[in-house]
Write an enzyme that holds these catalytic residues in place. Structure first.
Site, PDB file in Angstrom:
ATOM      1  N   ARG A 197      -4.539  54.622 -14.191  1.00 30.72           N
ATOM      2  CA  ARG A 197      -3.228  54.957 -14.747  1.00 30.72           C
ATOM      3  C   ARG A 197      -3.358  56.208 -15.628  1.00 30.72           C
ATOM      4  O   ARG A 197      -2.410  56.963 -15.775  1.00 30.72           O
ATOM      5  CB  ARG A 197      -2.725  53.757 -15.563  1.00 30.72           C
ATOM      6  CG  ARG A 197      -1.253  53.825 -15.903  1.00 30.72           C
ATOM      7  CD  ARG A 197      -0.641  52.444 -15.929  1.00 30.72           C
ATOM      8  NE  ARG A 197       0.417  52.325 -16.911  1.00 30.72           N
ATOM      9  CZ  ARG A 197       1.134  51.226 -17.114  1.00 30.72           C
ATOM     10  NH1 ARG A 197       0.888  50.133 -16.396  1.00 30.72           N
ATOM     11  NH2 ARG A 197       2.079  51.181 -18.020  1.00 30.72           N
ATOM     12  N   ASP A 207       0.105  53.628 -23.384  1.00 26.75           N
ATOM     13  CA  ASP A 207       0.466  52.491 -22.525  1.00 26.75           C
ATOM     14  C   ASP A 207      -0.173  52.621 -21.142  1.00 26.75           C
ATOM     15  O   ASP A 207       0.438  52.251 -20.137  1.00 26.75           O
ATOM     16  CB  ASP A 207       1.993  52.325 -22.409  1.00 26.75           C
ATOM     17  CG  ASP A 207       2.374  51.064 -21.645  1.00 26.75           C
ATOM     18  OD1 ASP A 207       1.577  50.096 -21.646  1.00 26.75           O
ATOM     19  OD2 ASP A 207       3.451  51.037 -21.019  1.00 26.75           O
ATOM     20  N   ARG A 223       2.922  38.381  -7.883  1.00 31.61           N
ATOM     21  CA  ARG A 223       2.145  39.191  -6.948  1.00 31.61           C
ATOM     22  C   ARG A 223       1.399  38.372  -5.898  1.00 31.61           C
ATOM     23  O   ARG A 223       0.514  38.895  -5.252  1.00 31.61           O
ATOM     24  CB  ARG A 223       1.207  40.124  -7.723  1.00 31.61           C
ATOM     25  CG  ARG A 223       1.975  41.044  -8.639  1.00 31.61           C
ATOM     26  CD  ARG A 223       1.213  42.226  -9.184  1.00 31.61           C
ATOM     27  NE  ARG A 223       2.121  42.992 -10.026  1.00 31.61           N
ATOM     28  CZ  ARG A 223       2.355  42.737 -11.311  1.00 31.61           C
ATOM     29  NH1 ARG A 223       1.707  41.767 -11.919  1.00 31.61           N
ATOM     30  NH2 ARG A 223       3.232  43.428 -12.006  1.00 31.61           N
ATOM     31  N   TRP A 249      -3.499  41.610 -15.451  1.00 30.89           N
ATOM     32  CA  TRP A 249      -2.372  41.157 -14.617  1.00 30.89           C
ATOM     33  C   TRP A 249      -2.417  41.625 -13.172  1.00 30.89           C
ATOM     34  O   TRP A 249      -1.399  41.632 -12.484  1.00 30.89           O
ATOM     35  CB  TRP A 249      -1.034  41.457 -15.285  1.00 30.89           C
ATOM     36  CG  TRP A 249      -0.806  42.813 -15.891  1.00 30.89           C
ATOM     37  CD1 TRP A 249      -1.103  43.185 -17.171  1.00 30.89           C
ATOM     38  CD2 TRP A 249      -0.197  43.959 -15.272  1.00 30.89           C
ATOM     39  NE1 TRP A 249      -0.722  44.487 -17.376  1.00 30.89           N
ATOM     40  CE2 TRP A 249      -0.160  44.996 -16.243  1.00 30.89           C
ATOM     41  CE3 TRP A 249       0.329  44.213 -14.006  1.00 30.89           C
ATOM     42  CZ2 TRP A 249       0.373  46.260 -15.980  1.00 30.89           C
ATOM     43  CZ3 TRP A 249       0.861  45.470 -13.738  1.00 30.89           C
ATOM     44  CH2 TRP A 249       0.879  46.471 -14.717  1.00 30.89           C
ATOM     45  N   SER A 284      -0.599  38.247 -18.765  1.00 25.64           N
ATOM     46  CA  SER A 284       0.198  39.412 -19.154  1.00 25.64           C
ATOM     47  C   SER A 284       0.667  39.220 -20.593  1.00 25.64           C
ATOM     48  O   SER A 284       0.610  38.123 -21.134  1.00 25.64           O
ATOM     49  CB  SER A 284       1.425  39.538 -18.247  1.00 25.64           C
ATOM     50  OG  SER A 284       1.057  39.594 -16.899  1.00 25.64           O
ATOM     51  N   GLY A 285       1.176  40.301 -21.172  1.00 31.15           N
ATOM     52  CA  GLY A 285       1.740  40.223 -22.529  1.00 31.15           C
ATOM     53  C   GLY A 285       1.215  41.302 -23.455  1.00 31.15           C
ATOM     54  O   GLY A 285       1.297  41.156 -24.670  1.00 31.15           O
ATOM     55  N   GLY A 286       0.689  42.384 -22.887  1.00 29.46           N
ATOM     56  CA  GLY A 286       0.165  43.482 -23.697  1.00 29.46           C
ATOM     57  C   GLY A 286       1.228  44.157 -24.555  1.00 29.46           C
ATOM     58  O   GLY A 286       0.907  44.872 -25.493  1.00 29.46           O
TER      59      GLY A 286
END
Lengths: 592, 189
Positions: free
Chosen positions: A353, A326, A156, A266, A215-217
């Site tokens: 979200r 999620d 990004r 992230w 990241s890595g959830g």
């Protein structure tokens, strides 16, 4: 022609190192006599000047420049440039373009510092261009370790500070490059990629520090934000998003679930220089269904206020507890101040979200709840506590192990990572939303395996509302009145980051038909569109060089935008083809 | 119950703490599967024990495995590029090519998805397809693990098998490329 630098032969290919050539010439000059020096000095000047990026410039960037992910620390995604406006935007034409030479999701903004443009692409490539002519200045390529799990091949963007630029990598490192040459200055691991950690966000540069989250959830990580010294890469502070034993909030995790509880970060944080606080959105807890980790699961799906100097947690607000959908809340809130009841409310605004638009207040003492309302169809929250903002849930829409539940919006939410924008001219917040989509999920008892997918859930079904005539939306909300001003509907889903300008234009791509769109910021009337090579999920930016205003965006479909489209196709029995391949497009007025 | 099992798995899988750099694995642990290697369980109560032919049920979810040097008993688990998935397919569902690599209907493939390198851990029971949870690529293990759907560009590398003393063993090296393509990355030294 293709000169490889000896130091980083495996990683950096230097195509036209105009800067380094100039530096070598400059050294030779020193051997000459003074008169000769005086004569030669002009010719020996670097082929390009590079304006060092200072803290002061980041706090208050020149209108012509776009120096960070959302241009300003308040995350507005707004430029005051107004030469391109509602009267002439129809004259916008492409003035140069360039292939990035790679596929997958191109999401980074063209970052521009006094005529030099930097973009990143999937697989951690950085390309530097002359922003006006499109001449390629240098290219940095990175070879990924062969055993990496590249779950989200995207990046990004860069952060700028001093004469360096910074990128977070898919193998969980931060690399600092010389902005003039692309040469590696330092390259530091912040975690082990084999443990499920990776990075996609543009770093946040402030006060001599480079801040990144992981990241890595979906892989059983324990999320954190880390600040590195911009000069050396050494760690200054590190704050976990999940409190450890003895820390407040740890009790919201049963047993050892906190060790693998997710809470990734992230997307680039916001920063309030007056308060000295950075604001970070956190992602979902893991595994996906909340019955695997009964409790609030602090501080997942939250906003955190971290002291820029120490990383100390100074406040938080959890948008929704014990997430089971999620619904990452990784987008940092926009810092928007409004006058209400005779005082200035220092706001935090977050189109979430979870489908709600959240209005919070920020202060030195922490974060407080103001209001929240749905901006897309949401069937999970039954009420919101008016004092705390804590939602109550309809349990029939909350999946669990062995319990399939349908919920709206879908697991990609009302708005995923694509950033919203705010225009101080219109007072409107622009939200790239998706409506009419619902998910069905069911948890299972999958055990943790280091580095592997740890969602422990199947997404059984994905549905488009019966009779829906559209999915994507660009919504405009009045931040002061908290009312929706206008909505533009797209038949396609919308994954378009938004740019707002002083010319009264809102730009975004986002649709599977490959268009880049321009709207009247006040009315939502579509004023212009241009069909690009692929679908646009890149962050658009605008900048000025030599008195000419440009608008730039990367086009290159991939990752989650493609994943959602595949799910919609499956639900509808359609087949929407959007070939991949990245291109940077730069537009200006025909009559410039 | 679930908690206890997971905590154990976490402790085992984590091994060294994240802040302690792991020791470099020895060369034999990262060497690719060699003919004669025995397949052992990668996970669960029988980790590192040989997989008996009788234990692989037809049509059941894939077993995750690693190759092991039978002489030194060194499991080649030093790289996840050696991670294997094993399934048993009814003879009627095997293509000729795959039958030639199968041992009594048992087939083995690389467990690394060719799309972006995730672990191929899901099983679509009705269709008997291997599935990657990251981007939903599906492979047909009865037909050389060809791509049935999803973004994966090519099939999983196949590992020909044989039976030695009732357990699964490697008959020949990998057929095909292990791992995934990295678009845009430098294409060689």
């Amino acid at each position: 022609m293709l000169a490889r630098s000896s130091l980083e032969s495996r990683q950096t290919v230097c195509r036209r190192c105009a800067f380094s050539k100039a530096r070598a010439a400059s050294a030779a000059v020193g051997l000459l006599a003074l008169v000769a020096f005086m004569q030669l000095a002009k010719a020996a000047e670097p082929a390009r000047n590079y304006s060092a990026v200072t803290d002061a410039r980041l706090v208050s960037p020149e209108p012509r420049n776009w120096l960070m992910y959302r241009r300003t620390y308040d995350s507005w995604g707004y430029s005051p440039l107004d030469k391109i406006n509602a009267r002439n935007v129809q004259e916008l034409v492409p003035v140069w373009s360039a292939s990035t030479g790679t596929t997958e999701g191109h999401q980074s903004p063209p970052i521009v510092n006094d005529g030099t443009m930097f973009i990143t692409t999937p697989f951690n490539q950085v390309l530097a261009y002359d922003a006006a002519s499109g001449e390629l200045l240098w290219r940095y390529q990175r070879r990924m370790p062969p055993d990496i799990r590249m779950g989200h091949p995207t990046n990004r963007g860069v952060a700028l500070l001093g004469d360096k630029l910074y990128m977070a990598t898919s193998d969980a490192k931060v690399v600092a490059l010389d902005a003039r040459t692309g040469r590696v200055v330092w390259d530091k691991a912040v975690e082990d990629y084999n443990g499920g950690y990776y990075m996609t966000m543009a770093p946040l540069a402030a006060r001599g520090k480079i801040m990144v989250g992981v990241s890595g959830g979906e892989r059983g990580i324990r999320g954190f934000v880390v600040a590195l010294d911009a000069e050396t890469g050494s760690e200054v502070w590190k704050t976990y998003t999940i409190p450890g034993p003895g820390e407040p909030g740890h009790e919201s995790w049963p047993g050892d679930s906190w060790k693998t509880g997710g809470g990734p970060v992230w997307v680039t944080g916001s920063f309030d220089p007056a308060l000295g606080l950075t604001y970070w959105g956190t992602g979902n807890p893991g595994p996906w269904t909340g019955d695997r980790r009964p409790g609030d699961n602090l501080y997942t799906s939250s906003v955190l206020a971290l002291d820029v100097e120490t990383g100390k947690l100074r406040g938080y607000h959890q948008y929704h507890w014990n997430d089971s959908w999620d619904w990452d809340e990784v987008s940092a809130p926009l810092l928007i101040d409004v006058q209400r009841d005779g005082r200035t409310v220092h706001g935090l605004v977050h189109p979430a979200r979870d489908g709600y638009l959240w209005f919070l207040e920020r202060a030195e003492s922490g974060i407080s709840f103001v209001a929240a309302k749905p901006y897309v169809t949401q069937n999970v929250f039954t009420s919101i506590d008016p004092k705390t903002g804590r939602p109550s849930y309809d349990e029939s829409h909350k999946p669990a192990v062995g319990k399939s539940a349908k919920y709206c919006p879908s697991l990609w939410g009302g708005k995923d990572w694509p950033p919203a924008a705010y225009s101080p001219k219109t007072g409107l917040l622009y939200i790239p939303a998706n409506e009419n989509l619902c998910s069905e999920m069911e948890g299972d008892d999958t055990e943790y395996r280091r580095g592997q997918q740890f969602t422990a859930a199947q997404t059984n079904d994905f549905t488009v509302a019966a009779g829906a005539t559209h999915i994507g939306e660009l919504q405009a909300w009045n931040v002061k009145t908290r009312e929706r001003a206008w909505t533009h509907e797209y038949a396609s889903p919308n994954w378009g980051p938004v740019l707002a300008t002083g010319g009264g234009i809102v730009f975004e791509g986002g649709t599977s038909d490959r268009y880049f769109h321009a709207f009247d910021a006040a009315t939502g009337k579509q004023l212009w569109q241009y069909r690009t090579n692929s679908g646009i999920t890149g962050v658009p930016t605008t900048f000025e060089v030599g008195g000419v205003q440009y608008v730039a965006v990367q086009s290159g479909w991939g990752v989650d935008a493609q994943g959602m489209l595949g799910r919609i196709d499956k639900a509808r029995g359609t087949d929407t083809v959007v070939p991949q391949g990245g291109v940077i497009w730069v537009f200006a007025l025909h009559s410039r | 119950m679930l908690r206890a099992c997971c905590a154990l798995a976490v402790a085992r899988a984590l091994g060294a703490r994240a802040d302690e750099p792991a020791a470099e694995p020895p060369p034999e642990a990262v060497a690719p599967p060699q003919p004669g290697d025995v397949l052992v369980y990668a996970l669960g109560a029988r980790t590192n024990q040989p997989i008996a032919l009788a234990d692989v049920a037809a049509g059941a979810k894939q077993i995750t495995a690693f190759p092991m040097d039978p002489k030194t008993r060194r499991v080649r688990d030093g790289t996840r590029l050696n991670q294997l998935i094993v399934v048993r397919i009814a003879a009627s569902l095997l293509s000729e090519e795959t039958r030639s690599r199968a041992a009594d209907g048992v087939v083995a493939y690389s467990g690394v998805c060719t799309h972006t390198g995730c672990d191929v851990t899901d099983w679509v029971a009705p269709a008997q397809h291997l599935k990657c949870p990251c981007h939903e690529s599906e492979y047909d293990p009865g037909d050389a693990a060809r791509v049935v759907s999803g973004p994966a560009p090519w099939q999983l590398a196949a590992l020909p098998l044989k039976i030695v003393d009732g357990v699964l063993a490697v008959a020949a090296p990998f057929v095909g490329k292990v791992g995934f393509a990295q678009p845009g990355s430098p294409s060689g030294e």
